[in-house]
Scaffold this active site. Structure first.
Site, mmCIF file in Angstrom:
data_model
loop_
_atom_site.group_PDB
_atom_site.id
_atom_site.type_symbol
_atom_site.label_atom_id
_atom_site.label_comp_id
_atom_site.label_asym_id
_atom_site.label_seq_id
_atom_site.Cartn_x
_atom_site.Cartn_y
_atom_site.Cartn_z
ATOM 1 N N GLY A 1 0.783 -1.240 0.000
ATOM 2 C CA GLY A 1 0.000 0.000 0.000
ATOM 3 C C GLY A 1 0.805 1.276 0.000
ATOM 4 O O GLY A 1 0.334 2.319 -0.462
ATOM 5 N N ASP B 1 -4.948 2.023 10.601
ATOM 6 C CA ASP B 1 -6.339 1.652 10.869
ATOM 7 C C ASP B 1 -6.376 1.098 12.300
ATOM 8 O O ASP B 1 -6.436 1.863 13.247
ATOM 9 C CB ASP B 1 -6.774 0.647 9.792
ATOM 10 C CG ASP B 1 -8.246 0.302 9.863
ATOM 11 O OD1 ASP B 1 -8.997 1.032 10.525
ATOM 12 O OD2 ASP B 1 -8.672 -0.699 9.252
ATOM 13 N N ARG C 1 -5.157 0.741 -6.908
ATOM 14 C CA ARG C 1 -3.940 1.375 -6.380
ATOM 15 C C ARG C 1 -3.442 2.490 -7.290
ATOM 16 O O ARG C 1 -2.752 3.398 -6.851
ATOM 17 C CB ARG C 1 -2.822 0.341 -6.233
ATOM 18 C CG ARG C 1 -3.081 -0.732 -5.195
ATOM 19 C CD ARG C 1 -1.782 -1.469 -4.894
ATOM 20 N NE ARG C 1 -1.996 -2.756 -4.242
ATOM 21 C CZ ARG C 1 -2.169 -2.914 -2.935
ATOM 22 N NH1 ARG C 1 -2.188 -1.871 -2.146
ATOM 23 N NH2 ARG C 1 -2.329 -4.125 -2.427
ATOM 24 N N PHE D 1 -13.893 3.026 4.037
ATOM 25 C CA PHE D 1 -12.888 2.285 3.281
ATOM 26 C C PHE D 1 -12.460 3.109 2.073
ATOM 27 O O PHE D 1 -13.279 3.514 1.260
ATOM 28 C CB PHE D 1 -13.410 0.913 2.851
ATOM 29 C CG PHE D 1 -12.288 -0.030 2.568
ATOM 30 C CD1 PHE D 1 -11.729 -0.784 3.590
ATOM 31 C CD2 PHE D 1 -11.751 -0.135 1.287
ATOM 32 C CE1 PHE D 1 -10.665 -1.635 3.338
ATOM 33 C CE2 PHE D 1 -10.685 -0.982 1.034
ATOM 34 C CZ PHE D 1 -10.139 -1.731 2.059
ATOM 35 N N VAL D 2 -11.161 3.371 1.991
ATOM 36 C CA VAL D 2 -10.663 4.247 0.924
ATOM 37 C C VAL D 2 -9.715 3.499 -0.013
ATOM 38 O O VAL D 2 -9.056 2.536 0.383
ATOM 39 C CB VAL D 2 -9.946 5.483 1.509
ATOM 40 C CG1 VAL D 2 -10.944 6.408 2.192
ATOM 41 C CG2 VAL D 2 -8.834 5.100 2.476
ATOM 42 N N ASP E 1 -5.651 -0.210 -1.880
ATOM 43 C CA ASP E 1 -6.414 -1.105 -2.745
ATOM 44 C C ASP E 1 -7.681 -1.608 -2.088
ATOM 45 O O ASP E 1 -7.844 -1.562 -0.863
ATOM 46 C CB ASP E 1 -5.563 -2.331 -3.097
ATOM 47 C CG ASP E 1 -5.441 -3.284 -1.909
ATOM 48 O OD1 ASP E 1 -4.990 -2.831 -0.835
ATOM 49 O OD2 ASP E 1 -5.811 -4.464 -2.041
#
Ligand code: IMP
Ligand code: MG
Length: 191
Positions: free
Chosen positions: A48, A107, A169, A156-157, A163
């Protein structure tokens, strides 16, 4: 399509501006006391953080190297936490180095805590944590990031390296995604 992007949260311009600020701040901190003889190592957490770290290092006019670690948290389709899992090798030569761990999003914090603990065992000269995003009200692990790009709501981003199920991505902006299977909000019923 595995989901649908419902709105843009951060544009590529906003992200670029913030990364320029972060770069200045981080470079200043890493240079404190003289960077000339320091070994500075950035540890991006794959996958990520690839886009973020690519932009961040170009804002750090320092002599530095990269050591990658791979952690997965969302195997398959799942959007819920399964806990952090290390994949592959971890760098073993960080003793005495000034280390900055870089991740896309904080998170629950289990991913960063796992990597931080493994690296801390190697006795680096300093150890700092940098995340582009931090979700509000989600953290479980005990840690305080030294650098946070943006605080975001608990949604959720995707995009800019983040992703859903391996996709999105490559989007330049960061957007909120509604997972497939979740019903779109119903239009208000008319009498
Ligand atoms: P944590 O261990 O719960 O802090 O999760 C961190 C990792 O989960 C991040 O490195 C991301 O790969 C992934 N993650 C958490 N939230 C999101 C999200 O909203 N979109 C995409 N990936 C996420
Ligand atoms: Mg990740």
């Amino acid at each position: 399509m595995p989901g649908e992007i419902t709105r843009t949260l951060l544009t590529s311009d906003q992200i670029a501006r913030r990364i320029a600020e972060l770069g200045e701040q981080i470079a200043g901190d890493l240079e404190e006391g003289g960077a000339a003889h320091r070994r500075i190592v950035l540890v991006p957490i794959l996958t990520g953080s690839i886009v973020f770290v690519a932009d961040l290092i170009r804002r750090l006019p320092l002599r530095l190297s990269l050591e990658l670690v791979a952690v997965s948290r969302y195997p398959g389709q799942a959007m819920i936490s399964k806990g952090a899992r290390l994949r592959g090798e971890i760098p073993t030569n960080l003793s005495g180095a000034h280390v900055l761990i870089v991740d896309d999003i904080l998170d629950t914090g289990h991913t960063l805590a796992l990597v931080r603990d493994i690296i801390a065992e190697q006795a680096p000269a300093s150890l700092r944590l940098c995340v582009l995003l931090r979700k509000r009200g989600r953290q479980e692990a005990q840690l305080t990031p030294d650098y946070v790009g943006f605080e975001i709501p608990d949604e959720f981003v995707v995009g800019y390296g983040l992703d859903h199920d391996g996709y999105y991505r490559n989007l330049p902006d960061i957007g909120v995604i509604r997972p497939a299977g979740l019903k779109p909000p119903q239009p208000e019923s008319r009498p």
